[in-house]
Design an enzyme around this catalytic site. Structure first.
Site, PDB file in Angstrom:
ATOM      1  N   ARG A   1       0.846  -1.209   0.000  1.00  0.00           N
ATOM      2  CA  ARG A   1       0.000   0.000   0.000  1.00  0.00           C
ATOM      3  C   ARG A   1       0.880   1.257   0.000  1.00  0.00           C
ATOM      4  NH1 ARG A   1      -3.031  -3.687  -0.805  1.00  0.00           N
ATOM      5  NH2 ARG A   1      -4.626  -4.514   0.585  1.00  0.00           N
TER       6      ARG A   1
ATOM      7  N   GLU B   1     -13.934 -15.315   8.881  1.00  0.00           N
ATOM      8  CA  GLU B   1     -13.816 -14.784   7.516  1.00  0.00           C
ATOM      9  C   GLU B   1     -13.365 -15.858   6.519  1.00  0.00           C
ATOM     10  OE1 GLU B   1     -11.006 -11.549   6.988  1.00  0.00           O
ATOM     11  OE2 GLU B   1     -11.714 -11.128   4.972  1.00  0.00           O
TER      12      GLU B   1
ATOM     13  N   LYS C   1     -17.690 -12.579   8.407  1.00  0.00           N
ATOM     14  CA  LYS C   1     -17.142 -11.633   7.428  1.00  0.00           C
ATOM     15  C   LYS C   1     -17.010 -12.348   6.086  1.00  0.00           C
ATOM     16  CE  LYS C   1     -13.234  -8.516   6.621  1.00  0.00           C
ATOM     17  NZ  LYS C   1     -12.394  -7.504   7.247  1.00  0.00           N
TER      18      LYS C   1
ATOM     19  N   GLY D   1     -12.610  -6.788  -0.703  1.00  0.00           N
ATOM     20  CA  GLY D   1     -12.036  -7.796  -1.594  1.00  0.00           C
ATOM     21  C   GLY D   1     -11.515  -7.361  -2.951  1.00  0.00           C
ATOM     22  N   GLY D   2     -11.404  -6.048  -3.180  1.00  0.00           N
ATOM     23  CA  GLY D   2     -10.933  -5.592  -4.482  1.00  0.00           C
ATOM     24  C   GLY D   2     -12.010  -4.881  -5.288  1.00  0.00           C
TER      25      GLY D   2
ATOM     26  N   ARG E   1      -9.448  -1.948   2.078  1.00  0.00           N
ATOM     27  CA  ARG E   1      -9.172  -1.075   0.935  1.00  0.00           C
ATOM     28  C   ARG E   1     -10.296  -0.077   0.671  1.00  0.00           C
ATOM     29  NH1 ARG E   1      -7.569  -6.188  -2.599  1.00  0.00           N
ATOM     30  NH2 ARG E   1      -8.674  -7.136  -0.848  1.00  0.00           N
TER      31      ARG E   1
HETATM   32  P1  13P Z   1     -10.566  -5.633   2.105  1.00  0.00           P
HETATM   33  O1  13P Z   1     -11.846  -4.915   2.438  1.00  0.00           O
HETATM   34  O2  13P Z   1      -9.496  -4.751   1.551  1.00  0.00           O
HETATM   35  O3  13P Z   1     -10.812  -6.904   1.330  1.00  0.00           O
HETATM   36  O4  13P Z   1      -9.933  -6.081   3.503  1.00  0.00           O
HETATM   37  C1  13P Z   1     -10.770  -6.615   4.449  1.00  0.00           C
HETATM   38  C2  13P Z   1     -10.047  -7.635   5.221  1.00  0.00           C
HETATM   39  O5  13P Z   1      -9.910  -7.534   6.413  1.00  0.00           O
HETATM   40  C3  13P Z   1      -9.559  -8.801   4.502  1.00  0.00           C
HETATM   41  O6  13P Z   1      -9.160  -9.765   5.421  1.00  0.00           O
END
Ligand code: 13P
Length: 342
Positions: free
Chosen positions: A32, A177, A222, A265-266, A295
């Site tokens: 980043r 997650e 998540k 997630g992108g 992100r």
């Molecule tokens: P993103 O929202 O960038 O996908 O990151 C969330 C996250 O914690 C991924 O493990």
């Protein structure tokens, strides 16, 4: 007095708020920082995260919890205040990423298994002591022509369930997650495939959580949204993403789970917001549906900051705007023209 897991979980998905994922590992935060031409030193990481946690408008109104990387949990702001205290002062719950990353799964060339269970009980006690009241463990499921295998779905779901049970024993709410990745090279990875694989992963996940004796009222899920693979060449409307995502969640997630907080997630910032808002606007659901974005909450602020002290206020404004848009999405009241107005 120890807080009840159920109450912490409810606070993490408070009305109109969501979670800031600021738990990039040292390797990920370097990527980043590379994108803005800043060297990733311990102080630079501290300055960047301190900027976020001191962004009062965003933190007080729209952020219910912050996921930290271990380094940040024990780090102090430039004036000596522990960063955890800044988060608590803003009314948010401090959390900690406890997995040790996704490693190659034996017997396959592209699938991954998340590691970090060995010694986790002792680490959790240390994290609790430092103020963490929730944790995160991320598993990744890779779609390709030949994957996911049942082995990767099962092994990752099992590890997540063992992690979740250990967290609850330690008084820490687990964020579970299991992420079906949206990147990947495969032309067969359209939205239907994402829906099928996500449903499979979540069915397996709740089965394993049951076997491990996890209290569903004291956890947060998540998941990924149901979207076409980034390189599949196909696109889906906001309504289709919302419809498919809500359908899979209703098929798989018991109503006793207090909340679901998506990863981004992108997806672009605005897509992640639009999808969440559409779900909340269009459907009645038994759980809170909100964000746990990395992100999609930070990209604009990171760019505005650029590693310079004189940009802190502008970066905090960028963060506040994104957080506000997502706060509205969690209520189902976001509109595209609010982006232009800002
Ligand atoms: P993103 O929202 O960038 O996908 O990151 C969330 C996250 O914690 C991924 O493990």
């Amino acid at each position: 007095m120890t807080e009840r897991l159920e109450d912490i979980a409810i606070a993490m998905v408070a009305e109109g708020q969501g979670i800031l994922a600021a738990d990039e590992s040292t390797g990920t935060i370097k990527k980043r920082f590379d994108s803005i031409g800043v060297e990733s030193t311990e102080d630079a990481r501290r300055d960047y995260r301190e900027m976020l946690f001191r962004a009062e408008e965003a933190m007080k109104n729209y952020i219910s919890g912050v996921i930290l990387f271990e380094e940040t949990l024990f780090q102090k702001a430039a004036d000596g205040t522990p960063l955890v205290d800044l988060i608590k002062a803003a009314g948010a719950v401090p959390g900690i990423k406890v997995d040790k990353g996704a490693q190659a799964l034996s017997g396959t060339s592209i699938e991954k298994i998340t590691e970090g269970l060995d010694g986790l009980r002792d680490r959790l006690a240390k994290y609790y002591e430092a103020g963490a009241r929730f944790a995160k463990w991320r598993a990744v499921i890779t779609i390709s022509d030949a994957t996911p295998s049942h082995n990767s779905i099962h092994a990752n779901a099992h590890a997540l369930a063992r992690y979740a049970a250990l967290c609850q024993e330690a008084g820490i709410v687990p964020i579970v997650e299991p992420e079906v990745l949206m990147d990947g090279e495969h032309s067969t990875h359209g939205i239907e495939r994402c829906e099928m694989v996500t449903e499979w992963a979540l069915k397996e996940q709740f089965q394993e959580l049951y076997y491990a004796g996890v209290n569903l009222e004291g956890m947060v899920l998540k998941p990924n949204m149901i979207v076409p693979g980034q390189k599949s060449g196909s696109k889906a409307s906001i309504e289709e993403v919302a419809e498919r995502t809500v359908r899979v969640l209703k098929n798989c997630v018991p109503a006793s789970v207090p909340g679901i907080a998506f990863l981004s997630g992108g997806q672009s910032d605005e897509e992640a917001t639009a999808h969440l808002s559409a779900m909340n606007a269009m459907y009645d659901m038994p759980w809170k549906l909100t964000y746990s974005y990395g992100r999609a909450l930070q990209a604009a602020a990171l760019k505005a900051w650029g590693g310079k002290t004189e940009n802190v206020a502008a970066a905090q404004r960028a963060f506040a705007h994104r957080a506000k848009m997502n706060g509205m999405a969690a209520l189902g009241t976001w509109q595209a023209d609010l982006e232009k107005a800002a």
